[in-house]
Design a protein around this motif. Structure first.
Motif, PDB file in Angstrom:
ATOM      1  N   TYR A  41     -14.672  26.377  16.704  1.00 28.16           N
ATOM      2  CA  TYR A  41     -13.605  25.767  15.910  1.00 28.16           C
ATOM      3  C   TYR A  41     -13.983  24.319  15.640  1.00 28.16           C
ATOM      4  O   TYR A  41     -13.833  23.442  16.502  1.00 28.16           O
ATOM      5  CB  TYR A  41     -12.275  25.861  16.664  1.00 28.16           C
ATOM      6  N   LYS A  42     -14.517  24.051  14.453  1.00 25.53           N
ATOM      7  CA  LYS A  42     -14.964  22.709  14.091  1.00 25.53           C
ATOM      8  C   LYS A  42     -14.958  22.590  12.575  1.00 25.53           C
ATOM      9  O   LYS A  42     -14.885  23.587  11.852  1.00 25.53           O
ATOM     10  CB  LYS A  42     -16.371  22.442  14.634  1.00 25.53           C
ATOM     11  N   ASP A  43     -15.048  21.362  12.077  1.00 29.83           N
ATOM     12  CA  ASP A  43     -15.178  21.161  10.635  1.00 29.83           C
ATOM     13  C   ASP A  43     -16.485  21.784  10.169  1.00 29.83           C
ATOM     14  O   ASP A  43     -17.560  21.498  10.716  1.00 29.83           O
ATOM     15  CB  ASP A  43     -15.188  19.664  10.313  1.00 29.83           C
ATOM     16  N   ILE A  44     -16.402  22.637   9.165  1.00 24.45           N
ATOM     17  CA  ILE A  44     -17.590  23.339   8.682  1.00 24.45           C
ATOM     18  C   ILE A  44     -17.361  23.735   7.229  1.00 24.45           C
ATOM     19  O   ILE A  44     -16.227  23.950   6.805  1.00 24.45           O
ATOM     20  CB  ILE A  44     -17.892  24.592   9.550  1.00 24.45           C
ATOM     21  N   THR A  45     -18.414  23.788   6.456  1.00 28.48           N
ATOM     22  CA  THR A  45     -18.339  24.299   5.092  1.00 28.48           C
ATOM     23  C   THR A  45     -19.227  25.537   4.988  1.00 28.48           C
ATOM     24  O   THR A  45     -20.008  25.850   5.889  1.00 28.48           O
ATOM     25  CB  THR A  45     -18.805  23.249   4.065  1.00 28.48           C
ATOM     26  N   ASN A  76     -24.853  28.868  -5.785  1.00 25.69           N
ATOM     27  CA  ASN A  76     -23.393  28.910  -5.748  1.00 25.69           C
ATOM     28  C   ASN A  76     -22.837  27.495  -5.662  1.00 25.69           C
ATOM     29  O   ASN A  76     -23.230  26.717  -4.791  1.00 25.69           O
ATOM     30  CB  ASN A  76     -22.901  29.714  -4.541  1.00 25.69           C
ATOM     31  N   LYS A  77     -21.925  27.189  -6.568  1.00 24.97           N
ATOM     32  CA  LYS A  77     -21.199  25.919  -6.492  1.00 24.97           C
ATOM     33  C   LYS A  77     -20.021  26.131  -5.549  1.00 24.97           C
ATOM     34  O   LYS A  77     -19.272  27.090  -5.697  1.00 24.97           O
ATOM     35  CB  LYS A  77     -20.710  25.503  -7.872  1.00 24.97           C
ATOM     36  N   ASN A  78     -19.866  25.272  -4.583  1.00 24.00           N
ATOM     37  CA  ASN A  78     -18.817  25.414  -3.573  1.00 24.00           C
ATOM     38  C   ASN A  78     -17.748  24.349  -3.803  1.00 24.00           C
ATOM     39  O   ASN A  78     -17.813  23.238  -3.291  1.00 24.00           O
ATOM     40  CB  ASN A  78     -19.434  25.322  -2.180  1.00 24.00           C
ATOM     41  N   SER A  79     -16.773  24.732  -4.614  1.00 25.09           N
ATOM     42  CA  SER A  79     -15.748  23.799  -5.067  1.00 25.09           C
ATOM     43  C   SER A  79     -14.789  23.410  -3.942  1.00 25.09           C
ATOM     44  O   SER A  79     -14.588  24.167  -2.990  1.00 25.09           O
ATOM     45  CB  SER A  79     -14.953  24.422  -6.211  1.00 25.09           C
ATOM     46  N   ASP A  80     -14.170  22.253  -4.089  1.00 20.97           N
ATOM     47  CA  ASP A  80     -13.135  21.822  -3.157  1.00 20.97           C
ATOM     48  C   ASP A  80     -11.910  22.726  -3.297  1.00 20.97           C
ATOM     49  O   ASP A  80     -11.713  23.380  -4.329  1.00 20.97           O
ATOM     50  CB  ASP A  80     -12.722  20.382  -3.455  1.00 20.97           C
ATOM     51  N   ASN A  81     -11.084  22.776  -2.263  1.00 20.76           N
ATOM     52  CA  ASN A  81      -9.853  23.548  -2.336  1.00 20.76           C
ATOM     53  C   ASN A  81      -8.964  22.972  -3.442  1.00 20.76           C
ATOM     54  O   ASN A  81      -8.685  21.768  -3.438  1.00 20.76           O
ATOM     55  CB  ASN A  81      -9.127  23.492  -0.986  1.00 20.76           C
ATOM     56  N   GLY A  85      -7.585  19.743  -1.844  1.00 20.74           N
ATOM     57  CA  GLY A  85      -8.696  18.827  -2.047  1.00 20.74           C
ATOM     58  C   GLY A  85      -9.732  18.840  -0.942  1.00 20.74           C
ATOM     59  O   GLY A  85     -10.612  17.977  -0.893  1.00 20.74           O
ATOM     60  N   THR A  86      -9.663  19.820  -0.055  1.00 24.27           N
ATOM     61  CA  THR A  86     -10.607  19.899   1.063  1.00 24.27           C
ATOM     62  C   THR A  86     -12.030  20.099   0.556  1.00 24.27           C
ATOM     63  O   THR A  86     -12.272  20.874  -0.372  1.00 24.27           O
ATOM     64  CB  THR A  86     -10.235  21.081   1.979  1.00 24.27           C
ATOM     65  N   ASN A  87     -12.961  19.409   1.177  1.00 26.77           N
ATOM     66  CA  ASN A  87     -14.356  19.424   0.747  1.00 26.77           C
ATOM     67  C   ASN A  87     -14.969  20.819   0.809  1.00 26.77           C
ATOM     68  O   ASN A  87     -14.977  21.458   1.855  1.00 26.77           O
ATOM     69  CB  ASN A  87     -15.158  18.463   1.646  1.00 26.77           C
ATOM     70  N   GLY A  88     -15.517  21.267  -0.312  1.00 28.52           N
ATOM     71  CA  GLY A  88     -16.169  22.580  -0.363  1.00 28.52           C
ATOM     72  C   GLY A  88     -17.614  22.563   0.101  1.00 28.52           C
ATOM     73  O   GLY A  88     -18.207  23.608   0.342  1.00 28.52           O
ATOM     74  N   GLY A  89     -18.198  21.378   0.207  1.00 27.03           N
ATOM     75  CA  GLY A  89     -19.568  21.272   0.700  1.00 27.03           C
ATOM     76  C   GLY A  89     -20.611  21.345  -0.403  1.00 27.03           C
ATOM     77  O   GLY A  89     -20.308  21.419  -1.594  1.00 27.03           O
ATOM     78  N   GLU A  90     -21.861  21.341   0.023  1.00 25.76           N
ATOM     79  CA  GLU A  90     -22.997  21.331  -0.894  1.00 25.76           C
ATOM     80  C   GLU A  90     -23.136  22.671  -1.617  1.00 25.76           C
ATOM     81  O   GLU A  90     -22.712  23.710  -1.117  1.00 25.76           O
ATOM     82  CB  GLU A  90     -24.285  21.043  -0.124  1.00 25.76           C
ATOM     83  N   ASP A  91     -23.751  22.634  -2.794  1.00 26.89           N
ATOM     84  CA  ASP A  91     -24.134  23.871  -3.468  1.00 26.89           C
ATOM     85  C   ASP A  91     -25.155  24.600  -2.598  1.00 26.89           C
ATOM     86  O   ASP A  91     -25.913  23.967  -1.841  1.00 26.89           O
ATOM     87  CB  ASP A  91     -24.750  23.569  -4.830  1.00 26.89           C
ATOM     88  N   GLY A 154      -9.973  25.972   3.438  1.00 30.80           N
ATOM     89  CA  GLY A 154      -8.519  25.979   3.392  1.00 30.80           C
ATOM     90  C   GLY A 154      -7.989  24.553   3.306  1.00 30.80           C
ATOM     91  O   GLY A 154      -8.635  23.691   2.709  1.00 30.80           O
ATOM     92  N   ARG A 155      -6.860  24.299   3.937  1.00 29.26           N
ATOM     93  CA  ARG A 155      -6.222  22.973   3.820  1.00 29.26           C
ATOM     94  C   ARG A 155      -6.993  21.896   4.578  1.00 29.26           C
ATOM     95  O   ARG A 155      -6.863  20.701   4.285  1.00 29.26           O
ATOM     96  CB  ARG A 155      -4.791  23.030   4.332  1.00 29.26           C
ATOM     97  N   ILE A 156      -7.780  22.268   5.584  1.00 31.86           N
ATOM     98  CA  ILE A 156      -8.682  21.363   6.296  1.00 31.86           C
ATOM     99  C   ILE A 156     -10.016  22.090   6.458  1.00 31.86           C
ATOM    100  O   ILE A 156     -10.112  23.291   6.221  1.00 31.86           O
ATOM    101  CB  ILE A 156      -8.122  20.941   7.676  1.00 31.86           C
ATOM    102  N   ASP A 157     -11.054  21.365   6.889  1.00 33.48           N
ATOM    103  CA  ASP A 157     -12.379  21.974   6.996  1.00 33.48           C
ATOM    104  C   ASP A 157     -12.575  22.811   8.258  1.00 33.48           C
ATOM    105  O   ASP A 157     -13.677  23.285   8.518  1.00 33.48           O
ATOM    106  CB  ASP A 157     -13.473  20.901   6.903  1.00 33.48           C
ATOM    107  N   ARG A 158     -11.524  22.994   9.044  1.00 31.58           N
ATOM    108  CA  ARG A 158     -11.617  23.896  10.198  1.00 31.58           C
ATOM    109  C   ARG A 158     -10.989  25.244   9.898  1.00 31.58           C
ATOM    110  O   ARG A 158     -10.876  26.080  10.788  1.00 31.58           O
ATOM    111  CB  ARG A 158     -10.935  23.263  11.419  1.00 31.58           C
TER     112      ARG A 158
END
Length: 199
Positions: A41-45, A76-81, A85-91, A154-158
């Protein structure tokens, strides 16, 4: 081959979502297994999660060589929520992947994009549990409706977005814990792999 067709590719039944020139986007008709999105359980994309590593490693390696030769690597483009607005991360460069929020809301299971853009004040945890396209997103695991992961945050990166098993087919845009296994292995999220295959 056209969108909506059911095909057998390697050891699974797949649904054709899109056809472009000499390639088709397909997703398994059913949930093929349960797995956590990540191993803690950690911030991850999507770019760094364990589920992506598994799908593009061990899961991919199980395909027959003739099937592997038809699986295309795509960007794959990984868009923000779109709500939080949660970070979707790198392509990412993926051979096998999960769909994202826009895929399931706007492109391949009916077009509910207006509802995505115009969020109701009552919607805090999921996207339109009465959306007319929900029934198109329902998937089964061993014969019963079950929830399945998307690659979007989701709403946060966890937490990662998902499709509900009940109420069937609505989008859990708020997300489930990336390590939902903390509630027990039987609670792991469903996996519906998607890929582009050459025709």
């Amino acid at each position: 081959m056209q969108a909506g067709d059911r095909i057998i590719f390697d050891r699974y039944e797949w649904r054709v979502l899109d056809v472009k020139s000499n390639a088709a986007l397909i997703i398994t008709e059913d949930i093929v297994e349960k797995r956590p999105y990540h191993d803690s359980y950690k911030d991850i994309t999507w770019a760094d999660c364990e589920l992506r590593k598994y799908l593009n490693g061990e899961f991919h390696d199980k395909f027959m060589e003739v099937s592997k030769s038809r699986i295309l690597t795509v960007t794959n483009k990984n868009s923000d929520n779109p709500w939080f607005g949660t970070n979707g991360g790198e392509d990412t460069q993926d051979s096998i992947f999960l769909l994202d929020i826009e895929d399931v809301v706007c492109r391949y299971f009916g077009d509910s994009s207006e509802k995505l853009r115009n969020r109701s004040k009552k919607q805090n945890y999921w996207f339109q549990n009465k959306d007319e396209n929900n029934s198109k997103r329902i998937a089964k695991f061993k014969g019963y409706d079950y929830w399945w992961w998307l690659r979007s945050p989701g709403r946060i990166d966890r937490v990662a977005a998902y499709i509900h098993g009940s109420p069937g087919g609505c989008v859990g845009i708020n997300g489930n814990s990336v390590f939902f296994r903390s509630f027990g292995p039987e609670r792991d999220g469903g996996v519906r792999p998607a890929l582009w295959m050459s025709l």
